[in-house]
Enzyme design. Sequence first.
Site, PDB file in Angstrom:
ATOM      1  CD1 TRP A 238     -69.717 -20.685 142.118  1.00  0.00           C
ATOM      2  CD2 TRP A 238     -69.502 -18.948 140.731  1.00  0.00           C
ATOM      3  NE1 TRP A 238     -69.292 -21.185 140.907  1.00  0.00           N
ATOM      4  CE2 TRP A 238     -69.151 -20.134 140.029  1.00  0.00           C
ATOM      5  CE3 TRP A 238     -69.441 -17.747 140.040  1.00  0.00           C
ATOM      6  CZ2 TRP A 238     -68.756 -20.123 138.692  1.00  0.00           C
ATOM      7  CZ3 TRP A 238     -69.037 -17.753 138.710  1.00  0.00           C
ATOM      8  CH2 TRP A 238     -68.703 -18.924 138.054  1.00  0.00           C
ATOM      9  CG  ASP A 239     -72.820 -23.552 142.510  1.00  0.00           C
ATOM     10  OD1 ASP A 239     -71.837 -23.133 143.144  1.00  0.00           O
ATOM     11  OD2 ASP A 239     -72.795 -24.591 141.834  1.00  0.00           O
ATOM     12  CD  GLU A 377     -63.595 -24.867 141.495  1.00  0.00           C
ATOM     13  OE1 GLU A 377     -63.822 -26.041 141.138  1.00  0.00           O
ATOM     14  OE2 GLU A 377     -64.200 -24.293 142.408  1.00  0.00           O
ATOM     15  CE  LYS A 493     -63.910 -28.380 138.372  1.00  0.00           C
ATOM     16  NZ  LYS A 493     -63.973 -28.244 139.826  1.00  0.00           N
ATOM     17  CD  GLN A 494     -66.003 -24.045 136.931  1.00  0.00           C
ATOM     18  OE1 GLN A 494     -65.534 -24.928 137.631  1.00  0.00           O
ATOM     19  NE2 GLN A 494     -67.083 -23.368 137.254  1.00  0.00           N
TER      20      GLN A 494
HETATM   21  O1  IFM Z   1     -69.315 -23.675 142.502  1.00  0.00           O
HETATM   22  C1  IFM Z   1     -68.952 -24.805 141.783  1.00  0.00           C
HETATM   23  C2  IFM Z   1     -67.644 -24.543 141.076  1.00  0.00           C
HETATM   24  O2  IFM Z   1     -67.751 -23.475 140.177  1.00  0.00           O
HETATM   25  C3  IFM Z   1     -67.178 -25.775 140.358  1.00  0.00           C
HETATM   26  N1  IFM Z   1     -67.056 -26.890 141.290  1.00  0.00           N
HETATM   27  C4  IFM Z   1     -68.300 -27.189 141.977  1.00  0.00           C
HETATM   28  C5  IFM Z   1     -68.821 -25.980 142.709  1.00  0.00           C
HETATM   29  C6  IFM Z   1     -70.143 -26.302 143.409  1.00  0.00           C
HETATM   30  O3  IFM Z   1     -71.137 -26.559 142.471  1.00  0.00           O
END
Ligand code: IFM
Length: 703
Positions: A238-239, A377, A493-494
Amino acid sequence: SRTVRHADSHGRTTRISSRRIVSLADPRLATMETTFIAEDWSGELEVWSGIDGEVTNGGVADYRMLADHHLRIVNMAEPTQDTVLLDAETTQSGIRIAMAARTTVRGAADVQRAHEARTAGSTGHRIRFTLAAGKPVSVEKVVAVATSRDRAISTPALAAAARVARAPHFAHLLAAHKRAWKALWDRFGVTLGNGERAGLALTLNTFHVLQSLPPADIDAGIPARGLHGEGYRGHVFWDELFVYPMLTLRVPDVTRGLLLYRQRRLVEARAAASTAGFAGAMFPWQSGSDGREETPRELWNARSGRWMRDNSRRQRHVGLAVAYSVWKYYEVTGDVQFLASYGAELLAEVARFVTSLAVHDVPADRYDISGVMGPDEFHDGYPNAPGTGVRNNAYTNVLAAWVLQRAGEAIALVPGCPSRQPVSARERETWDHLSRRLRVPFHDDGVISQFDGYEKLAEFGWDAYRARYGDISRLDLILEAEGDSPNRYRLSKQADVLMLFYLFSAEEIRAILGRLGYGFPPAAIPRTIAFYLARTSHGSTLSRLVQAWVLARSDRHGSWSLLARTLDSDLADVQGGTTREGVHLGAMAGSADLVLRCYSGLDVSGGALRLNPVLPPELAHLGFAIVYRGQPITVRMNSHRVQLRLHAGTAAPIRVRIGDQTRTLRPGDEWSAPINGRAPRSQQGSSPVVSPCPHLSPAERPS
Ligand code: IFM
């Protein structure tokens, strides 16, 4: 450029300088020039110049136990006396790749060459010449590439040989390359009134994003790690959500091309949805060539020496990100034709998918979405049901509600689309209803809950873990090695809930939630943000980027520090070794975009270009160029004033809003406006209250 001085065992010193480029003017050509100077000796030098067909994918330590040989050599030849050619095929996908290399020596009189392989899978020339002390000799190599995916060719081998034969010499290629970069930089350059470090990092990041973009005629997406390394095997996630904005405001055609990459993979996304029992299109979390789901099922944990289940494919929000980007592209460009031909279909198919995911809770008249993962995640399920996904991830549901509404609007704008499977009035009613009735969970104190039940999870011992492990960004690996699981804890995680404040202004979030029937008072915004800021481990480079954005208005200094760290993601390899596996393209593009859109308060929703800057104290001024609805505009600003210059041309008038003033501007117009309605500087930087970016109404601003 690289210069090496080499002292050999005979006491001779040789200076070797090399310059190399992959041409931006013609991306199918690369060239390098290597200049040798014997500083204190004279004698013979031997060089091998050729093409290595035995190159392996050995760049990622965690993949060493996987296959690393992906090329089968088809043919090697010497089409002319100074050129070699290698024709190969990828082992699984059967893509033919031909490369031709032409080597020329300048400055030596006695050049001898022999066609000679260095290994069984390489072809090249062994070249000998005499070096006279102090006299430079240059070896120039020009390489052309062609693949079976190129258009307007006969065979890749013929195309590569013809391209290299016609290619000019290094100096010409370099000059054309510089001209191409200059033209691109006129659009992408940003002037920062700040120290060199941030400017350097911003330039570096922008450069790497730009050189990862496919030429318009190539069917390629945006791999999360750029073209720089083998991390994630080149997969697309999704980046792109973080990459499009910086492109759309400068080179909208490139965004259009990249959205078409997704559109061409709708067939696969539809098949995935139907196989899983859903309607519409289910975009994959990780994908490559044909758009099928390619997320690995397992993840190697070097700490425990065990494979862990990888359920990240449950991140259904990836399709919502595609739909969001389609609409944002339309808002910036006004490209109704794109909407009619492709965009409305993408929006409709994603809307159909989320509609079929939602399950009606009749007594509450609410719709639930279960079995998903949010951007965080670390939670792939509940403590007693790992791997099964969570219920009502707030980010997914709020974004879904917004997409359902936009899908309806798109169809109203281009009725009859998509023609393949037109949207019925009934479907539109269902989307409208769902955009009002999807469930969003809240904690008892009004904080948006990451998902149903997040509030009931245990608090995590952040201080103890930091003391024990130092870097705790990858708590999933740490906890698994301890026999524990992040599913048990309130941690992320984020950015997950906070992603909402990245994609939407405070007003928009309150409007979406209001439409869903939820009150979300202004005071709940800083509480929500503070709750998650304190519980995020930043296991992804995207995380600090989002937080820098979210803090931009309430903690300008804090925002700048988070941005500085994001800007440095690859320059300083902040994850301690992952940059060699490829750059982090989302963070690179997102940080460049943040400087531009967030600090200038640039927004295009609602048919007007709005600017409402709040520069961090570290940024005295900011300057950049954008294209809005076909109108090129140069923007300059400091903390008191915004200046706009619309380039002369034939674009239609645009509506522009700066602070509280709105004007209609035409090509050739200039407007210099003071920035109104901001809290005095002294109240902003040190505010302990967090509030989101970019457009808080005065009533919502922290005081
Ligand atoms: O898309 C990201 C995800 O949000 C976090 N882990 C790495 C992926 C790829 O950059």
